[in-house]
Scaffold this active site. Structure first.
Site, short mmCIF file in Angstrom:
data_model
loop_
_atom_site.label_atom_id
_atom_site.label_comp_id
_atom_site.label_asym_id
_atom_site.label_seq_id
_atom_site.Cartn_x
_atom_site.Cartn_y
_atom_site.Cartn_z
N GLY A 198 43.32 15.08 16.24
CA GLY A 198 44.51 14.24 16.00
C GLY A 198 44.44 12.88 16.67
O GLY A 198 45.47 12.29 16.99
N PHE A 208 49.57 8.91 16.97
CA PHE A 208 50.17 8.07 18.01
C PHE A 208 49.57 8.33 19.40
O PHE A 208 48.89 7.47 19.98
CB PHE A 208 51.69 8.31 17.99
CG PHE A 208 52.45 7.86 19.20
CD1 PHE A 208 52.25 6.61 19.76
CD2 PHE A 208 53.41 8.70 19.77
CE1 PHE A 208 52.97 6.20 20.88
CE2 PHE A 208 54.14 8.30 20.88
CZ PHE A 208 53.91 7.05 21.44
N ASP A 233 39.58 18.94 9.07
CA ASP A 233 40.83 19.70 9.14
C ASP A 233 40.66 20.82 10.17
O ASP A 233 39.71 21.61 10.07
CB ASP A 233 41.10 20.28 7.73
CG ASP A 233 42.44 20.95 7.61
OD1 ASP A 233 43.04 21.29 8.64
OD2 ASP A 233 42.88 21.14 6.46
N THR A 242 54.78 20.54 23.82
CA THR A 242 55.99 19.73 23.95
C THR A 242 57.04 20.48 24.76
O THR A 242 57.11 21.72 24.70
CB THR A 242 56.55 19.40 22.54
OG1 THR A 242 57.88 18.91 22.67
CG2 THR A 242 56.61 20.63 21.64
N ASP A 243 57.91 19.73 25.45
CA ASP A 243 59.01 20.38 26.18
C ASP A 243 60.01 21.02 25.22
O ASP A 243 60.84 21.84 25.63
CB ASP A 243 59.71 19.38 27.11
CG ASP A 243 60.37 18.22 26.40
OD1 ASP A 243 60.14 18.04 25.18
OD2 ASP A 243 61.13 17.47 27.05
N GLU A 244 59.91 20.67 23.93
CA GLU A 244 60.89 21.20 22.96
C GLU A 244 60.76 22.70 22.76
O GLU A 244 61.66 23.34 22.23
CB GLU A 244 60.74 20.46 21.62
CG GLU A 244 61.03 18.99 21.78
CD GLU A 244 61.01 18.20 20.47
OE1 GLU A 244 61.37 18.76 19.42
OE2 GLU A 244 60.61 17.03 20.51
N TYR A 255 59.43 22.98 14.00
CA TYR A 255 58.36 22.29 14.74
C TYR A 255 58.13 22.98 16.08
O TYR A 255 57.01 23.40 16.39
CB TYR A 255 58.74 20.82 14.95
CG TYR A 255 57.95 20.12 16.04
CD1 TYR A 255 56.58 19.90 15.90
CD2 TYR A 255 58.58 19.68 17.21
CE1 TYR A 255 55.85 19.26 16.91
CE2 TYR A 255 57.87 19.04 18.21
CZ TYR A 255 56.51 18.83 18.06
OH TYR A 255 55.79 18.20 19.05
N ALA A 302 59.07 25.86 17.07
CA ALA A 302 58.65 27.26 16.89
C ALA A 302 57.14 27.34 16.64
O ALA A 302 56.44 28.21 17.18
CB ALA A 302 59.41 27.90 15.73
N LYS A 362 54.87 25.09 17.61
CA LYS A 362 54.15 24.70 18.83
C LYS A 362 54.16 25.84 19.85
O LYS A 362 53.18 26.08 20.55
CB LYS A 362 54.79 23.44 19.45
CG LYS A 362 54.64 22.17 18.64
CD LYS A 362 53.23 21.65 18.55
CE LYS A 362 52.70 21.11 19.85
NZ LYS A 362 51.32 20.53 19.68
N1 LIG Z 1 55.32 12.27 20.23
C1 LIG Z 1 55.86 12.89 21.27
O1 LIG Z 1 56.86 12.41 21.82
C2 LIG Z 1 55.27 14.18 21.80
C3 LIG Z 1 55.76 14.73 22.98
C4 LIG Z 1 55.16 15.90 23.48
C5 LIG Z 1 54.11 16.48 22.81
N2 LIG Z 1 53.65 15.94 21.66
C6 LIG Z 1 52.51 16.57 20.98
O2 LIG Z 1 51.44 15.63 21.04
C7 LIG Z 1 50.61 15.77 19.90
C8 LIG Z 1 50.45 14.42 19.23
O3 LIG Z 1 51.72 13.92 18.84
P1 LIG Z 1 51.87 12.54 18.06
O4 LIG Z 1 53.26 12.08 18.23
O5 LIG Z 1 50.74 11.65 18.44
O6 LIG Z 1 51.65 13.03 16.55
P2 LIG Z 1 51.27 12.21 15.26
O7 LIG Z 1 52.03 12.86 14.15
O8 LIG Z 1 51.40 10.75 15.49
O9 LIG Z 1 49.71 12.50 15.07
C9 LIG Z 1 49.21 13.74 14.66
C10 LIG Z 1 47.76 13.55 14.23
O10 LIG Z 1 47.24 14.84 13.86
C11 LIG Z 1 46.49 14.70 12.67
N3 LIG Z 1 46.49 15.98 11.97
C12 LIG Z 1 47.56 16.60 11.39
N4 LIG Z 1 47.17 17.75 10.80
C13 LIG Z 1 45.83 17.87 11.03
C14 LIG Z 1 44.87 18.86 10.70
N5 LIG Z 1 45.20 19.94 9.97
N6 LIG Z 1 43.58 18.69 11.13
C15 LIG Z 1 43.24 17.58 11.85
N7 LIG Z 1 44.11 16.60 12.17
C16 LIG Z 1 45.39 16.75 11.77
C17 LIG Z 1 47.21 13.60 11.90
O11 LIG Z 1 46.38 13.02 10.91
C18 LIG Z 1 47.59 12.65 13.01
O12 LIG Z 1 46.57 11.71 13.25
C19 LIG Z 1 51.27 16.82 19.02
O13 LIG Z 1 50.62 18.04 19.24
C20 LIG Z 1 52.71 16.87 19.50
O14 LIG Z 1 53.27 18.15 19.32
C21 LIG Z 1 54.21 14.80 21.13
#
Ligand SMILES: NC(=O)c1ccc[n+]([C@@H]2O[C@H](COP(=O)([O-])OP(=O)(O)OC[C@H]3O[C@@H](n4cnc5c(N)ncnc54)[C@H](O)[C@@H]3O)[C@@H](O)[C@H]2O)c1
Length: 335
Positions: free
Chosen positions: A7, A11, A59, A123-125, A150, A152, A154
């Site tokens: 991933g 972000f 994937d 995530t803290d969620e 979501y 659930a 994680k």
């Molecule tokens: N954004 C937040 O505030 C936050 C907070 C705590 C934890 N997280 C966790 O951090 C991680 C990243 O979050 P984010 O906000 O950067 O997410 P995001 O949605 O911006 O990025 C997710 C990435 O995963 C890739 N992806 C999705 N399905 C895929 C698959 N089957 N195989 C390979 N790649 C795949 C997407 O192409 C994307 O680049 C997540 O696991 C999220 O649960 C996010």
């Protein structure tokens, strides 16, 4: 050291790659990403020719692709996920296949290839919601109480990681981070959605009464925390990651953004609330503090910097906001 980040085109993953390449000039990093609507290689244009960086389109649900990519890797940092709560309410299937099945496949392959360290970005969620007006905070030893599809998914994924730790000695660590903000965040998420709407001269859609409290953390602090857990975290343990105890509700946060962009409350449009909207998140990060981490980036200053980033990168978000995103926006927020 050779890392594989799942991933990495999203972000936090792309911010993590930038952080890591800058801090560890001798390491190599592979970005394994399926490039869903949320993945964007433009986030990494500046490093795409860097010899230490390699992108593999793949994937995490495909065991063959995962095994090929992970061969020879020391550390796996698992970010890849379907990450947007609003989408999960209407399309839970993708959340189950990617977040749960994909994670189980990564565990299986990591065990087979004897990966030295598997870090899961949770995530803290997963801990549910805290009541307003209390001082309670999420802690690592609390029981899971996910309240949407979501969280659930994680939480389910973490159960599999723990199962592989117990049954196959998977050398894993886990972190639960609070809400992040910063550059390269998809404009479906609250802060970039509001900034970009205002830059487009539109209103910002506010769910319900707006009194939803979050503990916003600048993304670089999250990257620093994961780095520390990789270096000093104890295998089998999990760590909460939170902000500087300045909980703000969505209305207060929105007013900060409105002010930075010279707008007013007139630019807020109140819309019907999201089902089971979690009232309050707050994080006790005392455990990771003992490893030597605390948040460094203050909300007001870095929100200002983030607004400036979106002002200076209009082409980036305009491309992201066109096409598929438009259909999604209309479905959730109406015309
Ligand atoms: N954004 C937040 O505030 C936050 C907070 C705590 C934890 N997280 C966790 O951090 C991680 C990243 O979050 P984010 O906000 O950067 O997410 P995001 O949605 O911006 O990025 C997710 C990435 O995963 C890739 N992806 C999705 N399905 C895929 C698959 N089957 N195989 C390979 N790649 C795949 C997407 O192409 C994307 O680049 C997540 O696991 C999220 O649960 C996010």
């Amino acid at each position: 050291m050779k890392l594989l980040v799942t991933g990495g085109a999203g972000f936090i993953g792309s911010n993590f790659i930038h952080y890591w390449l800058e801090k560890y000039p001798n390491d190599k990093i592979i970005n394994f990403d399926f490039l869903t609507y949320a993945g964007n290689l433009e986030n990494l244009l500046d490093v795409e020719r860097d010899k230490r960086y390699k992108f593999i389109k793949g994937d995490i649900r495909n065991k063959h692709d995962v095994e090929k990519a992970l061969t020879g890797v020391d550390i796996l940092v698992h970010f890849a996920a379907e990450s947007h709560v609003d989408r999960s309410l209407y399309a839970a299937g993708d959340f189950i296949t990617t977040n749960v099945l994909g994670t189980q496949i990564l565990c299986e392959v990591a065990v087979k290839l004897k990966i030295k360290h598997f870090h899961y970005v949770n995530t803290d969620e997963v801990f549910g919601a805290l009541p307003l007006g209390t001082k309670t905070k999420f802690r690592e030893d609390m029981k899971f109480d996910p309240r949407n599809q979501y969280s659930a998914s994680k939480a389910s994924a973490e159960h599999f990681i723990r199962a592989y730790y117990h049954t196959h000695n998977l050398p894993m660590t886990i972190s639960y981070c609070t809400n992040n903000f910063g550059p390269y965040q998809h404009p479906e998420k609250l802060i970039p959605l509001f900034i970009t709407n205002l830059l487009e001269g539109k209103k910002v859609p506010m769910y319900g009464d707006g009194l939803y409290v979050r503990d916003w953390l600048y993304v670089k602090d999250h990257c620093r925390a994961i780095d520390l857990v990789l270096k000093k975290g104890i295998v089998g343990e999990s760590y909460m990651i939170g902000a500087q105890h300045k909980e703000v509700n969505n209305l207060e946060l929105t007013r900060k953004i409105l002010k930075l962009l010279g707008k007013s409350d007139k630019d807020i449009e109140h819309i019907k609330d999201r089902p089971a909207h979690d009232r309050r998140y707050a994080v006790d990060w005392g455990k990771i503090a003992k490893l030597g981490w605390k948040p460094q980036y203050d909300l007001d200053h870095w929100l200002d910097k983030t607004v400036t980033w979106y002002k200076n990168n209009q082409n980036w978000w305009m491309r992201v906001k066109s096409g598929e995103y438009k259909k999604y926006y209309t479905k959730v927020y109406g015309k």
